[in-house]
Design a protein around this motif. Structure first.
Motif, short mmCIF file in Angstrom:
data_model
loop_
_atom_site.label_atom_id
_atom_site.label_comp_id
_atom_site.label_asym_id
_atom_site.label_seq_id
_atom_site.Cartn_x
_atom_site.Cartn_y
_atom_site.Cartn_z
N ASP A 74 -93.08 -5.54 -19.11
CA ASP A 74 -91.99 -6.27 -20.30
C ASP A 74 -91.56 -7.35 -19.54
OD1 ASP A 74 -89.29 -5.72 -21.77
OD2 ASP A 74 -88.69 -7.23 -20.22
N CYS A 75 -90.92 -8.14 -21.09
CA CYS A 75 -91.59 -9.76 -20.98
C CYS A 75 -89.92 -10.11 -21.22
CB CYS A 75 -92.73 -10.43 -21.81
SG CYS A 75 -92.29 -12.35 -21.24
N GLY A 76 -89.51 -10.71 -20.85
CA GLY A 76 -88.12 -11.07 -21.38
C GLY A 76 -87.25 -10.02 -22.00
N GLY A 77 -87.31 -9.27 -22.09
CA GLY A 77 -86.25 -8.19 -22.30
C GLY A 77 -86.64 -7.45 -23.67
N LYS A 78 -88.11 -7.78 -23.93
CA LYS A 78 -88.33 -8.29 -24.96
C LYS A 78 -88.65 -6.06 -25.17
CE LYS A 78 -90.99 -12.36 -25.98
NZ LYS A 78 -92.13 -12.87 -26.14
N GLY A 79 -88.92 -5.38 -25.00
CA GLY A 79 -89.53 -4.10 -24.63
C GLY A 79 -90.63 -4.10 -24.36
N THR A 80 -91.50 -4.99 -24.38
CA THR A 80 -93.28 -5.67 -24.56
C THR A 80 -93.90 -6.35 -23.98
OG1 THR A 80 -95.12 -4.41 -25.83
CG2 THR A 80 -93.48 -5.92 -26.57
N SER A 81 -94.47 -6.70 -23.54
CA SER A 81 -95.45 -7.85 -23.29
C SER A 81 -96.78 -7.83 -23.64
CB SER A 81 -95.52 -7.77 -21.86
OG SER A 81 -96.50 -6.66 -21.69
N CYS A 82 -97.23 -9.06 -23.93
CA CYS A 82 -98.35 -9.85 -23.82
C CYS A 82 -99.34 -8.53 -23.81
CB CYS A 82 -99.47 -11.15 -24.57
SG CYS A 82 -98.15 -12.22 -25.26
N SER A 83 -99.23 -8.41 -22.15
CA SER A 83 -100.39 -7.27 -21.56
C SER A 83 -100.41 -5.47 -22.25
CB SER A 83 -100.32 -7.26 -20.52
OG SER A 83 -98.29 -7.00 -19.84
N ASP A 84 -99.04 -5.07 -22.17
CA ASP A 84 -98.50 -4.18 -22.69
C ASP A 84 -98.46 -4.56 -23.99
OD1 ASP A 84 -96.77 -0.99 -22.85
OD2 ASP A 84 -95.85 -2.03 -24.30
N GLN A 85 -98.84 -4.73 -25.59
CA GLN A 85 -100.03 -5.17 -26.17
C GLN A 85 -101.00 -4.62 -26.21
OE1 GLN A 85 -97.98 -5.06 -29.87
NE2 GLN A 85 -96.55 -3.43 -28.49
N LEU A 86 -101.42 -5.68 -25.39
CA LEU A 86 -103.28 -4.77 -24.82
C LEU A 86 -103.68 -4.25 -24.63
CD1 LEU A 86 -106.15 -6.17 -24.42
CD2 LEU A 86 -105.22 -6.77 -22.32
N ALA A 87 -103.08 -3.52 -23.90
CA ALA A 87 -103.13 -1.92 -23.87
C ALA A 87 -103.09 -0.78 -24.79
CB ALA A 87 -101.70 -1.35 -22.65
N LYS A 88 -102.05 -1.33 -25.85
CA LYS A 88 -101.85 -0.21 -26.97
C LYS A 88 -102.76 -0.82 -27.72
CE LYS A 88 -96.52 -0.05 -27.10
NZ LYS A 88 -97.12 0.55 -25.88
N CYS A 89 -103.30 -1.98 -27.97
CA CYS A 89 -104.50 -1.90 -28.99
C CYS A 89 -105.83 -1.56 -27.97
CB CYS A 89 -104.41 -3.83 -29.03
SG CYS A 89 -103.20 -4.56 -30.09
N LEU A 90 -106.25 -1.52 -26.82
CA LEU A 90 -107.14 -1.29 -26.29
C LEU A 90 -107.37 -0.06 -26.38
CD1 LEU A 90 -107.61 -3.25 -23.52
CD2 LEU A 90 -109.01 -3.05 -25.48
N HIS A 91 -105.98 0.57 -26.63
CA HIS A 91 -105.67 2.33 -27.04
C HIS A 91 -106.23 2.85 -28.27
CE1 HIS A 91 -104.49 6.61 -25.98
NE2 HIS A 91 -103.96 6.82 -27.16
N GLN A 92 -105.78 2.15 -29.26
CA GLN A 92 -106.15 2.53 -30.49
C GLN A 92 -107.52 1.79 -31.25
OE1 GLN A 92 -103.65 -0.39 -32.52
NE2 GLN A 92 -101.60 0.41 -32.08
N ALA A 93 -107.77 1.04 -30.34
CA ALA A 93 -109.55 0.39 -31.03
C ALA A 93 -110.72 1.43 -29.95
CB ALA A 93 -109.81 -0.45 -30.33
#
Length: 89
Positions: free
Chosen positions: A64-83
């Motif tokens: 998590d980044c700043g209470g957003k419930g996600t972060s750039c690194s979390d989003q990277l993991a999601k993008c990689l999974h989808q790809a």
């Protein structure tokens, strides 16, 4: 034999606006972010170079980044999974 494929992904709920990377099978190369915390995101790209999607997912999913419930690194993991799912068909 795998062929290197290039992907672009729009992360959700974070400062970065775009993530680009290459997949060679399940191995990740050339990660770059547009927007976000430039130095930190360059470091993430450098650290992840040559890792597998699974290794990156294990390391970054749920961060998590700043209470957003996600972060750039979390989003990277999601993008990689989808790809990777696209590659596998």
């Amino acid at each position: 034999l795998f062929t290197m494929q290039h992907f672009m992904c729009k992360p959700q709920g974070v400062c970065s606006r775009l993530v680009e990377f290459d997949l060679d099978g399940d191995t990740v190369h050339n990660i770059s972010f547009v927007g976000g915390c430039n130095g930190n995101l360059k470091a993430i790209g450098s650290i992840c170079e040559g890792m597998t999607v699974e290794q990156i997912e294990k390391a970054f999913t749920g961060i998590d980044c700043g209470g957003k419930g996600t972060s750039c690194s979390d989003q990277l993991a999601k993008c990689l999974h989808q790809a990777l799912q696209q590659v596998k068909g």
